[in-house]
Motif scaffolding. Structure first.
Motif, short mmCIF file in Angstrom:
data_model
loop_
_atom_site.label_atom_id
_atom_site.label_comp_id
_atom_site.label_asym_id
_atom_site.label_seq_id
_atom_site.Cartn_x
_atom_site.Cartn_y
_atom_site.Cartn_z
N ALA A 197 82.26 59.78 -37.92
CA ALA A 197 82.17 60.67 -39.21
C ALA A 197 80.70 60.70 -39.54
CB ALA A 197 82.94 60.08 -40.13
N THR A 198 80.02 59.42 -39.65
CA THR A 198 78.82 59.20 -40.24
C THR A 198 77.58 60.35 -39.35
OG1 THR A 198 79.12 56.94 -40.89
CG2 THR A 198 76.78 57.57 -40.84
N ARG A 199 77.82 60.05 -38.10
CA ARG A 199 76.87 61.26 -37.25
C ARG A 199 77.05 62.47 -37.56
NH1 ARG A 199 78.47 57.39 -33.24
NH2 ARG A 199 79.99 58.64 -32.40
N LYS A 200 78.38 63.05 -37.90
CA LYS A 200 78.26 64.54 -38.24
C LYS A 200 77.67 64.76 -39.55
CE LYS A 200 82.80 65.01 -35.97
NZ LYS A 200 84.43 65.34 -36.08
N MET A 201 77.78 63.45 -40.53
CA MET A 201 77.29 63.88 -41.82
C MET A 201 75.76 64.15 -41.62
SD MET A 201 79.70 61.36 -44.06
CE MET A 201 79.08 61.72 -45.74
N LEU A 202 75.25 62.83 -40.81
CA LEU A 202 73.62 63.09 -41.03
C LEU A 202 73.28 64.01 -39.91
CD1 LEU A 202 73.37 59.15 -39.98
CD2 LEU A 202 72.46 60.35 -41.84
N HIS A 203 73.94 64.63 -39.11
CA HIS A 203 73.56 66.01 -38.36
C HIS A 203 73.12 67.19 -39.39
CE1 HIS A 203 74.30 68.95 -34.85
NE2 HIS A 203 73.22 68.85 -35.40
N LEU A 204 74.24 67.12 -40.23
CA LEU A 204 74.37 68.14 -41.23
C LEU A 204 73.02 68.21 -42.09
CD1 LEU A 204 75.43 70.47 -42.59
CD2 LEU A 204 76.89 68.86 -44.03
N VAL A 205 72.49 66.81 -42.48
CA VAL A 205 71.46 66.88 -43.47
C VAL A 205 70.16 66.38 -42.73
CG1 VAL A 205 72.97 66.11 -45.41
CG2 VAL A 205 71.93 64.32 -43.85
N GLU A 206 70.12 66.61 -41.38
CA GLU A 206 69.14 66.15 -40.29
C GLU A 206 67.73 66.31 -41.09
OE1 GLU A 206 67.94 65.01 -36.19
OE2 GLU A 206 69.83 64.78 -37.49
N PRO A 207 67.50 67.58 -41.56
CA PRO A 207 65.89 67.91 -41.87
C PRO A 207 65.57 67.07 -43.26
CG PRO A 207 67.33 69.87 -41.57
CD PRO A 207 68.47 68.68 -41.52
N TYR A 208 66.76 66.46 -43.85
CA TYR A 208 66.20 65.88 -45.42
C TYR A 208 66.20 64.32 -44.92
CZ TYR A 208 67.69 70.54 -47.03
OH TYR A 208 67.70 71.62 -47.20
N VAL A 209 66.43 63.99 -43.98
CA VAL A 209 66.38 62.46 -43.84
C VAL A 209 65.78 61.92 -42.50
CG1 VAL A 209 68.53 62.01 -45.08
CG2 VAL A 209 68.62 62.32 -42.50
N LEU A 210 65.20 60.81 -42.61
CA LEU A 210 64.66 59.79 -41.50
C LEU A 210 65.55 58.76 -41.37
CD1 LEU A 210 62.12 60.04 -39.81
CD2 LEU A 210 61.19 58.10 -41.18
N TYR A 211 65.97 58.47 -40.10
CA TYR A 211 67.00 57.52 -40.02
C TYR A 211 66.92 56.81 -38.66
CZ TYR A 211 70.31 60.79 -37.72
OH TYR A 211 70.89 61.93 -36.75
N GLY A 212 67.44 55.68 -38.51
CA GLY A 212 67.27 54.90 -37.05
C GLY A 212 68.01 53.76 -37.05
N ILE A 213 67.96 52.89 -35.97
CA ILE A 213 68.38 51.58 -35.96
C ILE A 213 67.39 50.42 -36.32
CG2 ILE A 213 69.44 50.12 -34.31
CD1 ILE A 213 69.49 52.06 -32.24
N PRO A 214 68.04 49.74 -37.38
CA PRO A 214 67.28 48.58 -38.02
C PRO A 214 67.40 47.24 -37.30
CG PRO A 214 69.18 48.93 -39.36
CD PRO A 214 69.35 50.05 -38.37
#
Length: 201
Positions: free
Chosen positions: A74-91
């Protein structure tokens, strides 16, 4: 003249939005249980409503603020939708610990309260078996686990922690890698996210 300038500006904004959503999806965090996401591009009046709504659901409402998220379908789909607005990764565990200890604030009675000691953690999350910073770091790092109770505990921790306010440093890094107008670095960065977080602490 003003109408022409306004029209040209609107067309430019629309073109920017169209270009943003042509960006190919990068999957560098597959296999992770938790990701840390930072809002690096502001929304504007032409930003699609689903994008604004998703960013709000992720609690990403202010520039340079970041949140921990369970990395599930569910989170992956949400992050995919807003991909251009966020920077994310594995902490890493070290990065999680640094964020919580150096930038950690929590929500108590709707107020933003610093994580000054373990007492507030035990008082607010003791029922979930969390009594200190180390417990928070472990919970965040594991994503809560696969069971419903673990997922509920992670959600509780996520809501307990206020979004992390990071520094938009005027550095070479900031200009060259997080300047969205010129740079290309946003979206899923996988383990490389640790370096970007350290630059913004």
């Amino acid at each position: 003249v003003n109408k022409e300038e306004s029209s040209a500006k609107k067309e430019d904004n629309n073109e920017q939005q169209q270009q943003l959503h042509k960006i190919p999806y990068k999957a560098n965090s597959i296999g992770a249980t938790t990701v840390f996401a930072i809002l690096i591009r502001p929304t504007i009046h032409t930003t699609p409503k689903p994008v604004k709504k998703t960013l709000s659901s992720l609690r990403l409402r202010r520039m340079q603020e970041g949140v921990f998220l369970p990395y599930n379908s569910a989170t992956r789909k949400m992050l995919h939708l807003v991909e251009p607005y966020v920077l994310y990764g594995i902490p890493s565990s070290e990065t999680i610990s640094d964020l919580v200890r150096r930038r950690g604030f929590c929500r108590v009675d709707g107020k933003r309260v610093p994580l000054a000691d373990n007492n507030v953690i035990e008082r607010e999350l003791g029922e979930s078996g969390l009594i200190c910073v180390e417990d928070l770091v472990h919970m965040i790092g594991t994503g809560g686990g696969e069971g419903k109770e673990e997922a509920a505990a992670f959600s509780k921790v996520s809501k307990f922690l206020w979004p992390f306010r990071l520094t938009a440093a005027k550095s070479k890094f900031q200009r060259k890698t997080l300047d969205i107008k010129d740079g290309k670095l946003y979206g899923d960065q996988g383990e490389a996210m640790n370096g970007y977080i350290r630059e913004m602490l």
